[in-house]
Design an enzyme around this catalytic site. Structure first.
Site, PDB file in Angstrom:
ATOM      1  N   SER A  27      40.939  41.767  42.386  1.00  0.00           N
ATOM      2  CA  SER A  27      41.760  40.897  43.223  1.00  0.00           C
ATOM      3  C   SER A  27      42.892  41.738  43.783  1.00  0.00           C
ATOM      4  CB  SER A  27      42.336  39.747  42.389  1.00  0.00           C
ATOM      5  OG  SER A  27      43.360  39.068  43.099  1.00  0.00           O
ATOM      6  N   TYR A  66      47.061  37.012  35.026  1.00  0.00           N
ATOM      7  CA  TYR A  66      46.007  37.293  36.007  1.00  0.00           C
ATOM      8  C   TYR A  66      46.153  38.706  36.580  1.00  0.00           C
ATOM      9  CZ  TYR A  66      42.742  36.357  39.850  1.00  0.00           C
ATOM     10  OH  TYR A  66      41.678  36.400  40.721  1.00  0.00           O
ATOM     11  N   LYS A  75      43.336  41.777  36.290  1.00  0.00           N
ATOM     12  CA  LYS A  75      42.699  42.366  37.468  1.00  0.00           C
ATOM     13  C   LYS A  75      43.086  43.831  37.655  1.00  0.00           C
ATOM     14  CE  LYS A  75      40.241  38.847  38.735  1.00  0.00           C
ATOM     15  NZ  LYS A  75      38.761  38.922  38.703  1.00  0.00           N
TER      16      LYS A  75
END
Length: 274
Positions: free
Chosen positions: A139, A152, A156
């Site tokens: 991402s 998150y 990533k």
């Protein structure tokens, strides 16, 4: 020419589904793996008119044995696999102290270790074949450091580091890696959220829906990148600009810009909520 073969984790929805359909339209044999059997069967029905040999196999990326079973099945049925897309992922927005530790465990197990397991299981198969290509879906969050997304972001960023390392390890072999770092796009990522209130879930959905880049657009870029053996895929122009800013600007200036953009985004959401 031998028909090429692809396996996609998280292939029953969102980007995984778009990748599966893109490759099926190009004449590839397509296998999707997913924990959602209902959606898996639905996507399989979409794939079969395009790729008669399409498969759906139950696959939980937190279980190495599931991935090994897929590798064994594809070796038995297809004689191997050419591309493996490590796509399955979940999200957990919020400030560091607001995300429960059990959510950290879940996100890291799926987003990081799920990719690690996929690469670990299929690399020996690729080496026996003498060729193979991983597509690891990270991402833009893995390249930047957007506030209130530490869990998150960290997961990533690990995928970015793993993929860059594998690119070095595979140099001079028939094995390749493509790293995909999209920003927001229309997908069902909000469904994976746990321990968040309805306002946060709605805000995430609004951001996803605003995107002018679709899952199909990203699938097209992935298809091209694999064909050309391109490493980085950053589908969003604004994402490419932000990554360039992070690398070139002094850290304090970059932080001011990012925080200003986030405040503007949250302010826009607050107005819409009212």
């Amino acid at each position: 020419m031998t028909t090429q073969r692809i396996f996609i984790t998280g292939g029953a929805s969102g980007l995984g589904r778009a990748i599966a359909l893109r490759y099926a339209r190009a004449g590839w044999r397509v296998c999707i793996g997913d924990v959602n059997a209902t959606r898996g069967a639905e996507v399989l029905r979409e794939l079969q008119p395009l790729a008669a040999a399409a498969l759906y196999l139950p696959c939980d990326v937190t279980r190495a044995e599931d991935l090994r079973a897929v590798a064994e099945r594809l070796t038995a049925d297809w004689g191997g696999v050419d591309v493996v897309v490590n796509n399955a992922g979940v999200a957990a927005p919020g400030a560091l102290e607001d995300v429960p530790l059990e959510d950290w465990d879940r996100v890291l197990d799926i987003n990081v270790m799920g990719v690690v397991r996929g690469c670990y299981v299929f690399t020996p198969l690729f080496k026996r074949q003498g060729h193979g290509h991983f597509v690891n879906v990270s991402s833009l969050a893995g390249l930047l450091d957007v506030p209130r997304a530490s869990c998150y972001n960290a997961s990533k960023a690990a995928v970015v580091s793993l993929s860059e390392t594998l690119q070095n390890e595979f140099a001079g072999t028939g094995l390749g890696v493509t790293l995909v770092c999209p920003s927001f796009f229309k997908t069902n990522l909000a469904e994976s959220l746990r321990n968040v209130d309805s306002a946060t879930r709605a805000a995430v959905n609004r951001v996803l829906e605003r995107s002018k880049v679709s899952a199909e657009d990203i699938a097209d870029q992935i298809f091209q990148a694999v064909r050309e053996r391109t490493f980085y895929v950053l589908p969003h122009a604004q994402g490419r600009q932000a990554w360039l800013m992070k690398r070139l600007l002094p850290r304090p200036l970059y932080m001011r810009i990012i925080n200003k953009q986030m405040r503007r985004m949250r302010g826009s959401d607050s107005l819409k909520d009212g």
